[in-house]
Design a protein around this motif. Structure first.
Motif, short mmCIF file in Angstrom:
data_model
loop_
_atom_site.label_atom_id
_atom_site.label_comp_id
_atom_site.label_asym_id
_atom_site.label_seq_id
_atom_site.Cartn_x
_atom_site.Cartn_y
_atom_site.Cartn_z
N PHE A 249 67.98 -18.57 21.40
CA PHE A 249 67.57 -17.30 20.83
C PHE A 249 66.34 -16.77 21.53
CE2 PHE A 249 65.42 -14.68 17.65
CZ PHE A 249 66.44 -13.81 17.32
N ARG A 250 65.39 -17.66 21.82
CA ARG A 250 64.15 -17.24 22.48
C ARG A 250 64.39 -16.84 23.93
NH1 ARG A 250 59.56 -18.25 19.57
NH2 ARG A 250 58.61 -16.91 21.10
N GLN A 251 65.46 -17.34 24.56
CA GLN A 251 65.81 -16.88 25.90
C GLN A 251 66.37 -15.46 25.85
OE1 GLN A 251 68.50 -19.84 27.36
NE2 GLN A 251 66.90 -21.38 27.63
N SER A 252 67.02 -15.11 24.75
CA SER A 252 67.59 -13.77 24.59
C SER A 252 66.55 -12.75 24.16
CB SER A 252 68.73 -13.79 23.56
OG SER A 252 69.77 -14.60 24.01
N PHE A 253 65.55 -13.22 23.39
CA PHE A 253 64.55 -12.31 22.82
C PHE A 253 63.16 -12.89 23.03
CE2 PHE A 253 68.51 -11.67 20.56
CZ PHE A 253 68.67 -10.31 20.73
N SER A 254 62.35 -12.17 23.79
CA SER A 254 60.99 -12.63 24.08
C SER A 254 59.98 -11.68 23.42
CB SER A 254 60.77 -12.67 25.60
OG SER A 254 60.94 -11.36 26.13
N ASP A 255 58.70 -11.95 23.64
CA ASP A 255 57.62 -11.14 23.06
C ASP A 255 57.87 -10.91 21.57
OD1 ASP A 255 56.45 -10.86 25.60
OD2 ASP A 255 57.76 -9.15 26.04
N MET A 256 58.26 -11.98 20.89
CA MET A 256 58.67 -11.88 19.50
C MET A 256 57.48 -11.89 18.56
SD MET A 256 61.03 -14.45 17.21
CE MET A 256 62.11 -14.81 18.56
N SER A 257 57.55 -11.00 17.59
CA SER A 257 56.66 -11.13 16.44
C SER A 257 57.55 -11.29 15.22
CB SER A 257 55.71 -9.94 16.31
OG SER A 257 56.41 -8.75 16.09
N PHE A 258 57.15 -12.18 14.36
CA PHE A 258 57.96 -12.59 13.22
C PHE A 258 57.12 -12.48 11.96
CE2 PHE A 258 59.15 -15.85 10.18
CZ PHE A 258 60.52 -15.70 10.09
N GLU A 259 57.71 -11.92 10.92
CA GLU A 259 57.00 -11.82 9.65
C GLU A 259 57.93 -12.19 8.51
OE1 GLU A 259 54.62 -8.56 6.89
OE2 GLU A 259 55.42 -7.95 8.84
N THR A 260 57.46 -13.05 7.64
CA THR A 260 58.19 -13.35 6.41
C THR A 260 57.78 -12.28 5.40
OG1 THR A 260 58.19 -15.72 6.88
CG2 THR A 260 58.64 -15.05 4.62
N LEU A 261 58.76 -11.52 4.94
CA LEU A 261 58.49 -10.41 4.03
C LEU A 261 58.43 -10.87 2.57
CD1 LEU A 261 60.91 -7.84 5.69
CD2 LEU A 261 58.43 -8.05 6.04
N LYS A 262 59.28 -11.83 2.22
CA LYS A 262 59.34 -12.30 0.84
C LYS A 262 59.92 -13.70 0.81
CE LYS A 262 59.37 -11.49 -3.70
NZ LYS A 262 58.18 -11.25 -4.47
N THR A 263 59.33 -14.56 -0.01
CA THR A 263 59.85 -15.92 -0.22
C THR A 263 60.03 -16.13 -1.71
OG1 THR A 263 58.62 -16.71 1.70
CG2 THR A 263 59.41 -18.37 0.17
#
Length: 149
Positions: free
Chosen positions: A65-79
């Protein structure tokens, strides 16, 4: 009053998400500490029947997945958590930098969200159901550099 089992489960999932979506791909090693060896995963693109049943495949998914998508920012919106399950709604912003489902990279910035449901065993992830907003993601791919933000 807080429930220690629920708090442990939420902390495990938060640690798992932070490691698997870290800018440092080596952080996927967090899977060894947060996931049981007999993990069952459902809804993962790129695997037969979108399923797999071991930690090394889980690591491979995130590496690919990281090879397909770089410069990633990730946020958990709700748990949301119970003693047996943790659900996380998340959002990812990334650059399409490698082939994904046969679509060649074009450097476009994409945004998509999804939900993961984790079944917990003794404070570790034992089963995962993943739902990616794939129509939203696919609709942004292969449009050319002109739309990159």
């Amino acid at each position: 009053m807080t429930n220690p089992i629920i708090e442990t489960n939420k902390a495990t999932v938060a640690r798992f998400l932070a490691g698997t979506h870290s800018p440092n791909i080596d952080d996927v090693a967090v899977i060894d500490d947060t996931v049981v060896p007999h993990i069952a995963c459902h809804g993962f693109p790129g695997f037969p029947n979108e399923e797999f049943f071991d930690r090394e495949s889980y690591k491979a998914f995130f590496r690919i997945f990281r090879q397909s998508f770089s410069d990633m920012s990730f946020e958990t919106l709700k748990t949301i958590a119970t003693e047996d399950f943790v659900s996380a709604h998340w959002e990812i912003w990334a650059t399409h930098s490698g082939e994904f489902q046969g679509i060649q990279p074009d450097g476009a910035r994409v945004v998509f969200d999804g939900i993961a449901l984790y079944r917990m065993e003794d404070g570790k992830i034992a089963e995962t159901w993943l739902t990616i907003n794939e129509p939203l993601l696919i609709s942004q791919l292969g449009k050319g550099r002109a739309r990159a933000a």
